[in-house]
Structure formats: C-alpha cells, structure tokens
Design a protein around this motif. Structure first.
Motif, PDB file in Angstrom:
ATOM      1  N   ASP A 191       0.863  -1.176   0.000  1.00 17.50           N
ATOM      2  CA  ASP A 191       0.000   0.000   0.000  1.00 17.50           C
ATOM      3  C   ASP A 191       0.895   1.220   0.000  1.00 17.50           C
ATOM      4  O   ASP A 191       1.960   1.218   0.605  1.00 17.50           O
ATOM      5  CB  ASP A 191      -0.881   0.014   1.255  1.00 17.50           C
ATOM      6  N   ASP A 196      -2.859   8.106   1.092  1.00 20.96           N
ATOM      7  CA  ASP A 196      -3.917   7.348   1.742  1.00 20.96           C
ATOM      8  C   ASP A 196      -4.804   6.600   0.765  1.00 20.96           C
ATOM      9  O   ASP A 196      -5.374   5.588   1.092  1.00 20.96           O
ATOM     10  CB  ASP A 196      -4.783   8.290   2.582  1.00 20.96           C
ATOM     11  N   ASP A 197      -4.943   7.138  -0.450  1.00 24.13           N
ATOM     12  CA  ASP A 197      -5.923   6.531  -1.362  1.00 24.13           C
ATOM     13  C   ASP A 197      -5.349   5.447  -2.274  1.00 24.13           C
ATOM     14  O   ASP A 197      -6.092   4.851  -3.024  1.00 24.13           O
ATOM     15  CB  ASP A 197      -6.562   7.567  -2.295  1.00 24.13           C
ATOM     16  N   TYR A 199      -3.985   1.915  -2.892  1.00 25.51           N
ATOM     17  CA  TYR A 199      -3.858   0.609  -2.263  1.00 25.51           C
ATOM     18  C   TYR A 199      -3.290  -0.398  -3.251  1.00 25.51           C
ATOM     19  O   TYR A 199      -3.455  -0.268  -4.460  1.00 25.51           O
ATOM     20  CB  TYR A 199      -5.215   0.137  -1.742  1.00 25.51           C
ATOM     21  N   THR A 241       3.749  -5.789   5.185  1.00 21.23           N
ATOM     22  CA  THR A 241       2.851  -6.347   6.188  1.00 21.23           C
ATOM     23  C   THR A 241       2.590  -7.824   5.971  1.00 21.23           C
ATOM     24  O   THR A 241       1.950  -8.463   6.792  1.00 21.23           O
ATOM     25  CB  THR A 241       1.491  -5.635   6.135  1.00 21.23           C
ATOM     26  N   LEU A 405     -12.363   3.072   6.097  1.00 22.76           N
ATOM     27  CA  LEU A 405     -11.293   2.143   6.459  1.00 22.76           C
ATOM     28  C   LEU A 405     -11.849   0.807   6.938  1.00 22.76           C
ATOM     29  O   LEU A 405     -11.276  -0.246   6.667  1.00 22.76           O
ATOM     30  CB  LEU A 405     -10.395   2.764   7.528  1.00 22.76           C
ATOM     31  N   GLU A 409     -11.032  -2.794   5.307  1.00 25.94           N
ATOM     32  CA  GLU A 409     -10.582  -3.938   6.077  1.00 25.94           C
ATOM     33  C   GLU A 409     -11.457  -5.156   5.786  1.00 25.94           C
ATOM     34  O   GLU A 409     -10.960  -6.264   5.595  1.00 25.94           O
ATOM     35  CB  GLU A 409     -10.627  -3.586   7.556  1.00 25.94           C
TER      36      GLU A 409
END
Lengths: 946, 429
Positions: A191, A196-197, A199, A241, A405, A409
């Motif tokens: 990401d 922030d936008d 992904y 991650t 968010l 998720e």
C-alpha cells in the motif's frame, strides 16, 4: 469590477454550492467555469490580457505555434468586440488544430516513444484520422486498449500495448497514470506509504485486466499482435505487512467486475499453442476497454478534464497531473468535478470542451497580477473563518474516514479468505485437466478397436451369408471332396474371424466402459471444479457487495475530505496574500526607517562639520589672543618700569634739590637758588609726567584684563564645542549601528518578501487569479522558431502550388467547402509532415526521455548551446533577417521584428534600442538584425510570455 | 487498515508548498553560486571541497581471474601469476603491474554475486544499483551524483560520459531526476555539441546580442519572475561559461609530457581528459575501455587489453592522489559481470555474474581494504556476498551521502538507493 468580484468570493466562500444555483437556467460551461473560479478565489482576479497576448496565447494553444506577423496584425486591427471568440472558432476549425491535438495525445499516451512494433508515423496518422472525425475520447481509449493489431485499419491503436511490450507492470502503471491520473507505482509492492488513497488492491485490480495479454510474434506475417490467455489470476502480498489478497479485475474506485462463467475447456475462440495466437472467448483486456468506454468512471473523467485544463491553462487543477489523491487535492475541487461531469455529459467531445475552456475569462487572464493593497483585517477575518469551518468539518471527515477504512478492512479480509478457496479451485482445475487427459487417452484405443472391429465385421458379414449355401451345396453334392474342403476352409475362416470379432467386441466393451469411467471422472472433476468456482464466486459476490458500499463510502469520504481541503487551500491562499502584504509592508516600513536614519545622519554630519569648522576658527584665533595678552602685559610692565624709574628720578631730584636749597641758603648763593628753583620746576614737570603715566596705568591694567578675558572666553567656547561634538559623535555612532541593523533587517525582509512573493505567485496561479506561466513545450518551441524564419508559410505555399498544379481543383470543387477543406487537410499534412524532422531535434533536447513523464519543465546547458550555436536555427533566422533588413527605417524594422518574434509592438525604449543596435552596423546590418532576432527568440518573454 | 511501516513523520508528508519553497531556495542558490564562481579563489575552494566520481567501465565483462582475484595454480586459474602490490598481502594479476603499485590508494571487493549474466541487465544493475524491472526506471550513479553533489553555478555539466565513439549528446539515464542530470556524452573525447561559436559571430557581437537578450529579459522579469524563469535564464549563463571554458574539453592543452605518459591511444587520452575534467570541477566522469567479452582467446585478449589499461589507469590514480584530490574523488572500476572460472574449448571464458570483483578507491573508501572472498578456484563467493545494490549504497556513502535518504520529485519521495539493501559499512573509513 474587481472589488465586487472579490466580495462575492468572500460571501460565497461559505456556501458549498455557490453560483450554480443562483441561475434558473444553466449558463454555458465557460460562464459556469468563471463563476466557480471567482467563487473560490480569495485574491482579486487579474484583468483580461491585452489583444497581443491573447492572439499569441490562442495560436500557441490551438495551433501549437506563434502567429505570423501578418496573422497578429489582422487580429490586432480587427475592431469587432467578438473577435476573440471568432479567433477561437477559426483556429479550432482548422486542420492545424487537429495536428495540435495529435501532438497532445501522442505525448500523453506514448510519452515520446519512438518506432517499435508500430511506427510513430502510422500511430500519428491513426490519431489524426480519429481527431478529424472528432472521435470521442472514450472511444479512442477503448480502441487503444482493445485493439490487438489484427484489424488493419485500427492496427496502429495497438501501439499503446505493443510498444510497451504489453508488460503487465508497465501497462498497469501507465494505464493508472495516463488514463486515471493515479501513479500507483509504489502500490506495486505495498500500500502506498504516503498516499492514503493508493492501495495495493488498486494496483492489482488494474493489473488483473492486463496480465493475461502478451505480445505474439507472428513469424509468417512478420508482425506482432496481442494474444491473450483465458486464465491467470494474481495474488498480491505486501512486502511490509505480509498481508495478501486475491486480485480481481476492477477499475479504481469501483467494485470488481462480475465475469461470465464459461464451461471448463470451452474458454477459447482460438486456443493458444506454439505459433498459434490465443484468443479467449472472454477477454479481460476487452472488458477493461469496454468498461472505460461505458462506465463513466469518475477518476477517468477527472483525469482527462484535468489534462485538457492543464493543456490550455498551463497548470492542472491537480498537479502533477498523474498524482490525483486526497492529500494532493485539486485547487478547485468543485470546478474539477464540473469539468469531469461536463466532459462525460458532452460525450467526450474534446474539441467542444476545449472551445469552452478557451472562451472563459479565466483563460484570458493577464500574466500580471493585480497589486492593489488589500485590507489585512478583512483577510485575517476570512482566514479565521475558513479555519473554523475546517474545524467544524473535522468530526464528519473522521467518521467518513473510519467508515471507509472499516470497509477496506472487510474487503481485505474476504479477499484473503478467497485465497485458499482459489487454491482449491485451481487444484480442481488441474484434476480436471488430468481427467481430460485420461479421458482422451481412454478414447484413443476405442477408436482403433472400433476401426478394427468394423473391418473384422465386414469380413464376417461377407463370409457368413456364403457359408450356409456352401454347406448346403456340399451336403447336396455328397462326396465332392474339393467342395467339402472348400466349405471347411470357408467355415474355418468364418469361425476365426467371428472369434476375432467377438474378441474385439469384448475389448471394445471394456474400452468403452473405461472411457465411460474416464468421462464420468471428467464430469465429476468439472462438477468438483464448479463447486469450488461457485464457492469462490459467492465470496467474490460478497466482496463485490462490500466493494459497492466501499465505492459509495469512498465517494462520500472523498467529497468531504476535498471540501475540507478546499477550505484549507483557501485559507493558505489568504495567508499567502497576507504574508505577501505583510512582507511588503514590513519592507516598506524598514525602508522608511532606513531613509529616516540616513537623513538624520546627514543632518548630524552637517552639524558636526559646522562645529568643527567653528572650532577650527576658534583654535586659529587662540595664538593671536595669546599674543595680545602677552603684548598687553609687556606694555603694562614697561609702564610700571617707567613709573618706577620716574619715581627714582623724582627721589634723586628731591634729594638734590634739598641739598642745593640747603647749600644756597647757607651760601646765599643766588645761582644755587636759581638751580634749586629749576630743580623744583623739573621736579614738578616730572611729577606731572608721572601723574600722566599713572593716569594711563588703569587703562593698561584693563587692557591686560581684557586680553585675558578674551582668551579665556575663546578657550571656554572651544571646550564647549568639543563637548557637544563628542556627544554628537556618540549619537552618530549609535545611529550607524542602527543603520547596519536596519540594513540586516531589510535584507531578511527582502528574502522573506521573495519567498512570500513566490508563494503568492503559486497561490495566485492556483486560484486562477492570474494566468499561469507556461513555458513553450518542445514542439511549440520548434514550430515557433520555424515560424520566425517563415519556413512554415513557405512550405505550405509551395506544397499548395505543387498540389494545385498536379491535381488542380475544378471550378465546382473550388466552390465546394468539403472539397476545399479536404484540400486544406492535404496541403497542411504534406507540408507540415515535411517539416517534422526539424521538430525532432528540439524534442530530443527539450523533452523528457522516451517513456518518461513529459510535463516537467527543465532548462539545460545543451539546450542553450543548441539555440546559441546550432546551424538549423541560424539558417531559419537568417531568412527572416534578410527580409527584415529590406526595411530601411529602424522604427519600422523594430515594429516588424517585435511583431514577428514576440507578437506585439515595441515600446519607445525598445524602438530606440533597436535603432541603437543598428548604429554603426551599416556594413553588416543583416547580421545585426539576425542577432536581434536571436536575442528576442531566446528571451524569457519568448519562452514564457503568452 | 493501513500498516504503519514508515514513520509518518512530518518529513514524509507531502508538502506541495514545501517543494515550491525548495525551488525558490534553489533559485537563490543559483545566484549565490554565480557570484561564488566570479572569484577564482572561491571557485578553487569549492573545487577542493566538492566531491567527485570517476567510473571506469570495463565494457564486455572483465575477467576477475585475470585482474583483481587471481587464482594461480588452480584448475580455473589460467596461465598468469599473481604479483604482490603496494599493500602487503594483497596480490593481483601480473597483467596489472602498474596498478599494483597504486593499490594503497585503492580497495577491492571480491565477493560480488549479481546473478546476472546478460550484458544489458548486468550493466543496468551495476550502474543503477537496482535490477532492471519492467515498468520502473531508475537514474544511474552519474545522474544521482550530479543531482546530489554538483554545485550550482559551475558552468560545466555535472555528469559526463566519455564514449569511445559517437557524436555526443544527452543520454537517457536520469529517469525521474530529469534531463538536467542526464549525462552529456563526449563522443571520442570531443567537446560537447554546439559549444563552438559560429565563425561569423565574433565574441563581441555575441556579447552584444546577449546584452540585447538581457535587456528584453529585464523588462519581462519585472512583471513576472519565478524559479522557472530563473532556471531558463541561468541555462544561457551556463552556456556562456561553458563556451568560455571550452578548453576544459581539449586534452591537447595538457602538457605534452603528460600526453606522452598517458599514451596516444583512445583510452589513454580519455583518462587524461577525465583528469582534466575532474580537476575543473566536473562531478561525475565515466570513461570506458572495451572490449572484454572474451568468449574466445580470453588470455591473449586480456594481455592486450589490460596492457593498454594498466599504465594510464595507474597514472590517473597516482595523479589524482598527488594533486590532493583523492580524498574528494571516488574511483570505481566496474564491469557488467565477471567471467567464468571454467575455460571453454576456445580458450575463452563466458559471462559470469556469480562470483566476481571490482576495484574502487578514493573518497572515504578505506585504502588497501579487501572485502569478501571467493572459494579456492573462484567458483563461488565464500564470504560477504554483495550485489549491485550494496555497491551502489557503498559508493554514495563513500561520497559522504546518506544513501538511505530520498529525493523529493514533485512531491514524490524517491529513495536514492534500493531501500531493501545497505552499503558495505566496513569499507567506509
């Protein structure tokens, strides 16, 4: 006019949907654009530019070249109040405008890549044809994605994929950047850390559309085409991650697509094999093309609206144009939304859209901003209000963020859940393909056995009917041995073949059974696969439902965030106005203080000089005074000495007279008495003299006292003078220190002002309160340099003449607009294509590298060397110099020179400068003219002033 | 939820205005730079402090066994001996006797495994510090050096590549750093294109037309002046300076004695030109020597090629040191890969990215160091394996740069070197 506009902006700033609702009827787009610009700007808008700037700007933006002197003159001399609109219509109706758009789309879509699988010339021809017929932009994009190169007419469209070798990462990145304005590069591996936008799932959403497409080398046709597979899914995993997911094809900001279910083994029109180009029944690339064309994806719309805005306004509402995200918000979100909606509503008609942009007042803003003083209090109030409004939105934005968010998720979870199911599905697919292999293997001997059986059966069938009659004949004839033998033989043959047939039948039955089992296995494997696929689909549907919610949440969040950011943006603009104002005020105040200090210093200096002069004069008097004192004292001493002497003489006279008188009395000597008498007279005379001298003594004493007093007075005066001088000197020193300090403050304030002005410049441009400074692009620069040389006109004229001679138009055609337009197209194409090589060398130096982003401005030494010393430009300029040199009058020459190069008349200073430059250059006047052409063509104004 | 794998500090936030501020600061820096150059003393001081890079590219793939990592007496070693160098205990091939005497200025990395046996990909990895990846493009060491180290105000380009032939021009090697930092090629050591004033135009006429241009600029800049207009006008100042200093590119201006010493062949001349350019303050100079792609007759070729390379290179190292420039100049002798330990039937060696060496020195590189080793017959790395990414970090660190930093490209942070690997810290003094 300006002030009410500013007030309007102030008033409407607090209303979220201003302007538009004020009118019952929808005004034309260009008016609505101006309204939104005005509503959002906090600075006063610059006035409209003058005609000279406008004509240059319009030619450059619409034809990609500066106007000729004649064209400029025609426009300047036109008295019609609608002449700007007329000019825009004239320019956009021309073939030259088509070519300009070819340049735009070529640079945007291929980023100055050269020939590879598709030649640049063919590609440009395709673009030109598309633009001539005003092909809607969404259709153009559909073609460049969908075409695989097999349709001869549209083959060049495949350059978009083919010349990038259809490398999926490159395709994903460029489709993201170029068509959706999203540089997702960083999201390839994780990401986006800062945006922030962006992904990873966005990246792989696009990636999934293109990863099945490859370049197919057709050795027979000696051409490259696109091939595509029907399978190939993508998983992604963050390098940070370790979070992973199953990628499904989807456009940014939208749910993933729902794909058709094809029977296993029935996915291809042409199945791929060695030297066979695979063509699937369902193509993901085609789906992407179709979706882009029809879905009206808002990122797709915003991207093209912003790029076209940047093309003519010199700055995108979002900059960089390939980096749209909420942390890099548009300078005017509402305006961008309007443009995006409008371009969609008008059916992606690029020409109509650009025309509207050109008709705005925003487009016509002057390059110089209004510099009138503004009330800082009003600005401070505005800034505070904007800040408060932002704070009021905080909570709402936060909530929208959280909702967004959470959905992200949830989607991510399901995507991860899909992974094992997908693995099972793939396993089932593999099992199926094994089963198919087995079934094929099983089917193969059946065919063979059947063939054998059929052959055998034919023999048995031939033998069997013959056997009974033969046996009957043999029994009838009794002991015909030969016959009996023959019959026996016949029977033996028959039995053998019958046995063989039976055996084959048996084998066939076994084999058929095996085939049946294998087929059943296949059917079973298909069923098993279908179960898994259905399971996966269910999960996919679940995600899609979530993604639908997500898309809505994203829209809501985005809208809120942008609203808030817009408030922030406007606050920043206000602040930059304020700090510009403050910096200027501070600078002025410091300048004033410095001037005052300097004046004071001069006054004190004068005073000091005067005092010094006085002191000098006094000092000069001192010796004289001292001498006077000494002289007076000397005279006094002399006088005292003479008094003393007279006193002594008196005494002696007295004693002598006493003695003489005594002797005269004693001796009664008359003579002695007479002497005594004389002595008395003498004594009396001496006494008189002494009295006289005594009488002068006071005067002498006074004289001495006076001289002393005078000396002392002067000395005192001098001392006083020295004292005040010293004081003055001290104050003067303090003043000098203060001056130094002020100068330092001034330098700092100057630096602050420069910074504040740079911010102000940026902020005014962002508000569209002033025209953006847009450097000529490589192509514009090249064509404009050629225009200076008159190369373009000449080429067009000679091409026209040649064509008219080779293919003369008949009288009917000369009156037929379509025929004339076609001729214009033909002439322009032939003429300008011929000159295109001259553009190449500019592009190489002034453009970014092939395949690199092309909208960055940069200035390098090799560019400057190229225009300073390069032969090509010199030869162009020489032509114009020779022509201008025919004008003998310097003032007229200056006029033609400035009109040709800078599209404006020279002012008086410039006219004088031209005359001065020509002075003493009678012998090489043409060279001097050429030097001036060069100087103006390399000036900042030539590159930026339009 | 988004993971916080980067610190979300202020420095990482995208600040459009911060970037604009940077441009402004840059523009004023330009002005300062010009005045700085006006004084020769200041220019000299600048040159002494300024870091520089010399890259010698051994095109085609230099054999590590015939150069930096000889294995005499083994099945792979070939016919040549190893000789001692000026650093006790360090031996290199006998084909490099002069270079051996300069070893105390240099260092070796003998444990490179790039896993790359393709010329193009190998070269890319070594010069860009990252593997070639579709859809991505990275700037070369030269572009990164020019961007990070070049002072503003030097009329000379910051990134120069001396090519064996060709007509020169600008390279396409700066990726997102932009063409300003792209290489300027000097085709066979000739001066940059268009740097010569046309014959008809005398110096005074050129000055006159430039003054006229200046006048026109002044008028416009009163109305509008930005970082872009500054950059534009500055490019013409730079051109003037470069033309005035065109001699810098003329190697025949060097003393005849030096020209004789470096040799009259291309590589000798290019080395001397490199010395001249570095001395004049060019940040990055790359020369190349070809061709080492010795699939046939590896040994004869290396005798011939290294025979030409050895002496000019050793001279160059020695001269750089003698002139007090070694501490500010990074020297790297690299190649796209090494050559196979196995000798093929044509007495050749083939492409080999698995275990090979480079030589480097100067700047903050520890003198005389040897990093890593291969096994006895050189068929694999035995210790401290590194690749092009580690080396790229190391070069930048040797130049005093924080190789973990990033460039701000229009609001987009771009790591200077591959963030997944790090430099050879023990090699940095």
């Amino acid at each position: 006019m300006r002030r009410p506009a500013f007030l309007l902006a102030l008033l409407l700033g607090f209303v979220l949907q201003p302007a538009r609702n004020l009118f019952a009827e929808t005004p034309p787009l260009h008016t609505r654009i101006d309204q939104l610009v005005q509503a959002s700007a906090v600075a006063p808008l610059a006035p409209l530019c003058d005609d000279a700037t406008f004509v240059r700007r319009a030619y450059l933006d619409l034809w990609g070249v500066i106007p000729t002197a004649a064209e400029a003159r025609t426009f300047l001399e036109n008295k019609s109040p609608e002449k700007r609109e007329q000019l825009v219509r004239m320019l956009t109706a021309s073939e030259r405008f088509n070519r300009r758009l070819v340049e735009f789309f070529d640079v945007m879509l291929m980023e100055r890549r050269g020939d590879k699988h598709i030649k640049v010339a063919e590609w440009r021809k395709y673009l030109l044809d598309s633009i001539r017929e005003n092909k809607p932009y969404n259709v153009l994009v559909r073609e460049i994605i969908a075409e695989d190169g097999t349709d001869e007419n549209l083959r060049p469209a495949a350059k978009f994929f083919l010349d990038r070798d259809s490398e999926p990462n490159l395709m994903t990145r460029d489709i993201g950047r170029i068509l959706f304005g999203m540089d997702l590069q960083c999201a390839q591996c994780h990401d986006h850390p800062l945006v922030d936008d962006y992904y990873q799932r966005d990246y792989y959403g696009l990636y999934s559309f293109v990863n099945r497409t490859t370049v197919f080398d057709d050795k027979k046709a000696k051409k490259k085409f696109l091939a595509e597979k029907a399978e190939g899914d993508v998983d992604y995993k963050s390098v940070f991650t370790e979070q992973s997911g199953f990628a499904r094809p989807r456009l940014p900001g939208e749910p993933s697509v729902s794909e058709p279910v094809l029977k296993l083994g029935d996915e291809y029109q042409v199945a791929p094999a060695k030297d066979v180009r695979g063509v699937p029944k369902y193509s993901r690339r085609q789906t992407l093309a179709k979706l882009i064309e029809t879905s009206g994806n808002d990122r797709f719309r915003r991207n093209i609206a912003n790029r076209l805005w940047a093309l003519v306004m010199g700055r995108g509402l979002v900059e960089p144009v390939d980096f749209h995200h909420t942390s890099n918000p548009p300078t005017n979100p509402e305006l961008l939304q309007l443009l995006a909606d409008e371009i969609h509503a008008n059916g992606y008609d690029i020409k109509a859209f650009l025309q509207q942009l050109l008709l705005t007042e925003t487009y016509q803003r002057s390059l110089t901003s209004v510099n009138d003083s503004k009330d800082p209090k009003a600005l401070q109030t505005l800034a505070q209000q904007l800040q408060e409004q932002q704070q009021q939105m905080e909570e709402t934005v936060k909530q929208a963020d959280v909702a967004y968010l959470q959905l992200i998720e949830a989607v991510t979870e399901v995507r991860e859940e899909m992974l094992p199911v997908r693995a099972e599905r793939d396993k089932a697919r593999k099992a199926w393909s094994e089963a198919v292999k087995k079934s094929t293997a099983a089917a193969k001997p059946v065919a063979e056995t059947t063939k054998k059986r059929d052959a055998e059966k034919k023999v048995v069938d031939a033998l069997a009917p013959a056997l009974a009659p033969a046996q009957q004949a043999a029994s009838l004839l009794g002991d015909d041995k030969a016959l009996t033998d023959a019959v026996q033989k016949l029977k033996a043959r028959h039995d053998k073949h019958a046995a063989q047939l039976a055996a084959l039948e048996k084998t066939l039955a076994t084999q058929a059974a095996a085939t049946k089992t294998a087929n059943e296995a296949v059917a079973k494997s298909i069923a098993a696969f279908d179960v898994k696929r259905t399971e996966l689909r269910k999960l996919d549907d679940k995600t899609r439902a979530l993604e639908q919610q997500l898309a809505a949440a994203d829209r809501e969040r985005r809208q809120l965030v942008l609203q808030q950011k817009q408030l922030k943006e406007r606050e920043t603009w206000t602040q930059s106005l304020l700090s510009g104002l403050e910096a200027r005020t501070q600078l002025a105040s410091l300048r004033k203080q410095l001037t005052e200090a300097a004046e004071q210093r001069t006054a004190w200096n004068n005073q000091l000089a005067l005092q010094q002069k006085q002191a000098q004069q006094l000092t000069a008097q001192l010796p004289q005074l001292q001498v006077a004192v000494k002289q007076a004292e000397k005279k006094q001493a002399e006088m005292l000495a003479s008094i003393a002497r007279m006193g002594d003489a008196q005494g002696e006279l007295q004693s002598l007279q006493t003695q003489v008188t005594a002797l005269g009395t004693q001796l009664k000597d008359e003579q002695l008495n007479q002497v005594a008498q004389q002595l008395v007279v003498k004594q009396q005379a001496l006494t008189r003299e002494m009295t006289a001298v005594e009488g002068q003594r006071a005067a002498h004493d006074r004289q001495v006292a006076d001289a002393h007093q005078q000396l002392k007075a002067t000395q005192d005066k001098l001392a006083e003078l020295q004292k005040t001088s010293a004081q003055l000197q001290q104050r003067q020193e303090a003043l000098v220190a203060k001056q130094t300090q002020l100068s330092e403050q001034l330098a700092a304030a100057e630096a602050r002002r420069v910074e504040a002005e740079a911010q102000l410049e940026a902020s005014l441009t962002e508000q569209n309160a002033v025209a953006a400074l847009k450097p000529l692009a490589p192509e514009q620069l090249a064509w404009s340099m050629m225009q200076i040389g008159g190369v373009i006109e000449k080429q067009i004229a000679s091409t026209q003449a040649a064509l008219d001679k080779a293919k003369p138009l008949d009288e009917a055609a000369k009156k037929d607009e379509t025929a004339l337009a076609a001729r214009e197209q033909e002439v322009i194409t032939a003429a300008l294509d011929k000159l295109a090589s001259g553009v190449g060398s500019f592009v190489k130096l002034y453009g970014g590298g092939p395949g690199q982003p092309q909208n960055e401005f940069f200035a390098t030494v090799d560019q400057a060397l190229f225009v300073s010393n390069g032969g090509q430009i010199r030869s162009w300029f020489a032509i114009r110099a020779a022509q201008l040199n025919k004008e003998k009058e310097a003032a007229k020459l200056a006029e033609e020179l400035y009109l040709t190069v800078l599209t404006r008349m020279p002012d008086a200073d410039e006219t004088r400068a031209v005359a001065e430059y020509l002075e003493g250059r009678d012998k090489d006047r043409q060279a001097a003219v050429e030097e001036m052409i060069w100087a103006l063509a390399t000036s900042v104004e030539f590159r930026f002033g339009h | 939820m988004k993971a916080n794998y980067f610190c979300r500090s202020g420095e990482h936030a995208i600040a459009r205005r911060g970037f604009l501020g940077g441009v402004v600061a840059g523009a004023t820096g330009v002005v300062g730079g010009l005045t700085a150059l006006a004084s020769p003393a200041a220019a000299k001081e600048l040159a002494a402090k300024q870091k520089r890079v010399l890259v010698v590219n051994m095109a085609g793939g230099l054999s590590q066994l015939e150069s930096w990592d000889p294995k005499p007496g083994t099945d792979t070693g070939g016919p040549f001996r190893a000789i001692p160098t000026s650093v006790p205990g360090v031996h290199i091939s006998e084909l490099l006797p002069e270079t051996a005497k300069q070893m105390h200025h240099l260092a070796l990395v003998r444990s490179i495994n790039t896993k790359e046996n393709d010329h193009g990909k190998g070269r890319y990895f070594m010069l860009h510090g990252r593997r070639q990846m579709p859809g991505m493009d990275f700037p070369t060491l030269g572009a990164v050096s020019a961007r990070a180290l070049s002072p503003d105000g030097n009329g000379l380009p910051g990134h120069v590549i001396v090519t064996p032939g060709g007509s020169g021009g600008r390279g396409n090697d700066s990726a997102y750093l932009g063409p300003k930092y792209a290489s300027m090629s000097l085709g066979n050591g000739k001066p940059p294109q268009n740097s010569e004033r046309p014959k008809q135009l005398t110096e005074s006429l050129d000055a006159a037309r430039n003054a006229f241009r200046q006048q026109a600029n002044d008028r416009f800049l009163l109305k509008r002046r930005t970082a872009k207009t500054d950059a534009y006008t500055y490019s013409y100042e730079q051109a003037k300076q470069l033309m005035a200093r065109r001699d810098v590119f003329d190697v025949t201006k060097e003393p005849q004695k030096d020209q004789d010493r470096y040799g009259s062949h291309d590589f000798g001349r290019h080395c001397l030109l490199a010395r001249r350019l570095l001395e004049q303050g060019v940040t990055f100079v790359q020369v190349s020597h070809s061709n080492y792609d010795t699939h046939n007759e590896n040994f004869n070729f290396h005798i011939e090629q290294l025979g030409e390379f050895d002496s000019p290179f050793a001279n160059l190292v020695n001269d750089i040191a003698e002139r007090g420039m070694l501490d500010s100049t990074l020297i790297v002798v690299l190649s796209e890969f090494g050559r196979t330990p196995r000798i093929n039937q044509n007495y050749g060696r083939d492409h080999w990215g698995t275990a090979w060496s480079i030589c480097l020195g100067g700047a903050a590189v520890q003198r005389g160091a040897v990093i890593g080793k291969t096994n006895d017959n050189g068929t694999k790395v035995a210790e401290r394996q590194v690749d092009g990414g580690h080396l790229f970090h190391t070069y930048l660190q040797a130049l005093g740069l924080d190789s973990t930093g990033h460039f701000d490209i229009d609001g987009r942070p771009m790591p200077m070197a591959d963030p997944a690997v790090s430099g050879i810290s023990e090699l940095i003094a």
